[in-house]
Design a protein around this motif. Structure first.
Motif, short mmCIF file in Angstrom:
data_model
loop_
_atom_site.label_atom_id
_atom_site.label_comp_id
_atom_site.label_asym_id
_atom_site.label_seq_id
_atom_site.Cartn_x
_atom_site.Cartn_y
_atom_site.Cartn_z
N ARG A 1 15.25 0.75 -5.71
CA ARG A 1 14.52 1.90 -6.20
C ARG A 1 13.26 1.50 -6.97
O ARG A 1 12.20 2.12 -6.83
N THR A 2 13.37 0.43 -7.77
CA THR A 2 12.22 0.00 -8.57
C THR A 2 11.04 -0.39 -7.69
O THR A 2 9.89 -0.06 -7.98
N LEU A 3 11.32 -1.08 -6.59
CA LEU A 3 10.25 -1.49 -5.69
C LEU A 3 9.50 -0.28 -5.16
O LEU A 3 8.26 -0.24 -5.19
N PHE A 4 10.21 0.73 -4.69
CA PHE A 4 9.54 1.90 -4.12
C PHE A 4 8.82 2.71 -5.19
O PHE A 4 7.82 3.36 -4.92
N GLN A 5 9.32 2.67 -6.44
CA GLN A 5 8.61 3.34 -7.52
C GLN A 5 7.27 2.69 -7.77
O GLN A 5 6.25 3.37 -7.96
N HIS A 6 7.24 1.34 -7.78
CA HIS A 6 5.97 0.62 -7.91
C HIS A 6 5.08 0.91 -6.71
O HIS A 6 3.88 1.12 -6.84
N LEU B 1 0.84 -1.19 0.00
CA LEU B 1 0.00 0.00 0.00
C LEU B 1 0.88 1.24 0.00
O LEU B 1 1.69 1.43 0.91
N PRO B 2 0.74 2.12 -1.00
CA PRO B 2 1.56 3.34 -1.05
C PRO B 2 1.30 4.23 0.16
O PRO B 2 0.23 4.21 0.75
N ARG B 3 2.27 5.05 0.50
CA ARG B 3 2.09 5.99 1.60
C ARG B 3 1.11 7.09 1.19
O ARG B 3 0.90 7.36 0.01
N GLY B 4 0.53 7.72 2.20
CA GLY B 4 -0.40 8.81 1.95
C GLY B 4 -1.84 8.36 1.78
O GLY B 4 -2.73 9.20 1.65
N MET C 1 16.88 -7.97 3.02
CA MET C 1 16.64 -9.11 2.13
C MET C 1 15.19 -9.16 1.68
O MET C 1 14.89 -9.47 0.53
N LEU C 2 14.28 -8.85 2.58
CA LEU C 2 12.85 -8.85 2.24
C LEU C 2 12.57 -7.87 1.11
O LEU C 2 11.89 -8.20 0.12
N LEU C 3 13.10 -6.67 1.19
CA LEU C 3 12.82 -5.65 0.18
C LEU C 3 13.39 -6.02 -1.18
O LEU C 3 12.75 -5.80 -2.21
N TRP C 4 14.58 -6.60 -1.21
CA TRP C 4 15.16 -6.97 -2.51
C TRP C 4 14.41 -8.13 -3.14
O TRP C 4 14.27 -8.20 -4.37
N GLU C 5 13.90 -9.05 -2.34
CA GLU C 5 13.10 -10.15 -2.91
C GLU C 5 11.77 -9.62 -3.42
O GLU C 5 11.29 -10.01 -4.49
N LEU C 6 11.14 -8.71 -2.69
CA LEU C 6 9.89 -8.11 -3.16
C LEU C 6 10.12 -7.33 -4.45
O LEU C 6 9.28 -7.32 -5.35
N ASP C 7 11.26 -6.66 -4.53
CA ASP C 7 11.61 -5.91 -5.73
C ASP C 7 11.66 -6.83 -6.94
O ASP C 7 11.15 -6.51 -8.02
N ARG C 8 12.28 -8.00 -6.77
CA ARG C 8 12.38 -8.94 -7.88
C ARG C 8 11.01 -9.44 -8.30
O ARG C 8 10.71 -9.61 -9.48
N LEU C 9 10.14 -9.66 -7.32
CA LEU C 9 8.81 -10.17 -7.61
C LEU C 9 7.94 -9.16 -8.37
O LEU C 9 7.25 -9.52 -9.32
N VAL C 10 7.98 -7.91 -7.97
CA VAL C 10 7.10 -6.93 -8.61
C VAL C 10 7.56 -6.59 -10.03
O VAL C 10 6.78 -6.08 -10.83
#
Length: 278
Positions: free
Chosen positions: A104-109, A67-70, A152-161
């Motif tokens: 960066r890609t994860l947070f952009q998504h 869920l995006p912030r805001g 590690m969690l964030l980089w794996e989520l990044d790969r998934l998205v």
């Protein structure tokens, strides 16, 4: 009244982690986060409804929600047994606190839209390892374990998205899992066990294998992590009233001399000099 399991963590700036098993607490969890937090919802057991900008959605096990912030949101009271975790991230604060480069890609998504990720059961259980590092009292040990688990969690989520196939599996699960197991053991035994062999034996791997996995996944050896944790804890204790002798025995050193020698080798100053300076 039902005994609850509801815990919050703020050892890292910009990070809030909650895990709860009491369905009665569902409707109040939003009060622990602010509008700067990007949110990850993980349901391990049960079903719960989330209302986002006045639109209701279902949260299911095996389908983490980003869920995006805001966004305005709240969870509705669940009438069924539930086990659930929520991670709140403020990317700007995280960068300053961890000194690591986040995907960066994860947070952009994450910033653009609400997104559901489909996971297999074993992958969901791996993600829940992050919630099992529960400190009785806050300490540098738990902060270190959380930092690596989160990273590690964030980089794996990044790969998934980034993958078009929504059923893409998490990579390197066994290596990441071993790192988190090591970190968990370290938070419990660093005050008495300083040898890599002890942790390797408990994890049923060789010392060389454990060191190699830690190096590949964190950039540091197992020995480095043990020493870093001892140094961070020692610095915290040296800022308090305990004598150097008491600190030495609390951290598992056989003599104050052994502790002083270890500290000076890693900090370039003696414990006494460090205490007087800082």
């Amino acid at each position: 009244m039902e005994r609850s399991d509801y815990r919050g963590k703020r050892q890292i700036a910009g990070l809030v982690i909650l895990f709860f098993k009491d369905s009665k607490q569902v409707s109040a969890v939003h009060t622990h986060f602010d509008r700067l937090h990007a949110l990850l919802f993980l349901v391990k057991k049960g079903r719960v409804q989330i209302v986002i900008e006045q639109v209701a959605h279902r949260l299911y096990s095996g389908r983490p929600l980003l869920l995006p912030r805001g966004r305005n949101w709240f969870l509705r009271l669940s009438l069924s047994p539930i086990e659930m975790g929520i991670v709140g991230l403020d990317p700007k604060q995280l960068h300053g606190d961890t000194n690591r480069v986040f995907p960066r890609t994860l947070f952009q998504h994450w910033e653009r839209q609400t997104r559901t990720i489909y996971l297999k059961t074993k992958e969901l259980l791996w993600l829940f390892k992050l919630f099992k590092i529960h400190p009785t009292t806050p300490s540098p040990a738990h902060g270190i374990a959380l930092r690596y688990g989160l990273y590690m969690l964030l980089w794996e989520l990044d790969r998934l998205v980034q993958k078009e196939n929504p059923l893409t599996s998490i990579m390197n699960t066994s290596g990441h899992f071993l790192v988190l197991q090591f970190m968990e053991l370290l938070t419990r035994h660093y005050g008495s066990q300083h040898q890599v062999a002890f942790y390797a034996k408990r994890l049923r791997v060789t010392s060389d294998h454990l060191t190699r996995v830690l190096k590949n996944n964190t950039g540091r050896t197992a020995k480095y992590h043990i020493q870093q944790l001892l140094m961070e804890e020692a610095k915290v204790l040296l800022s308090g009233p305990r004598s150097i002798k008491e600190i030495a025995y609390q951290l598992g050193f056989n003599t104050p001399y052994a502790f002083s020698k270890f500290f000076k080798r890693n900090a370039s100053v003696s414990p006494t000099s460090y205490r007087s300076r800082y």
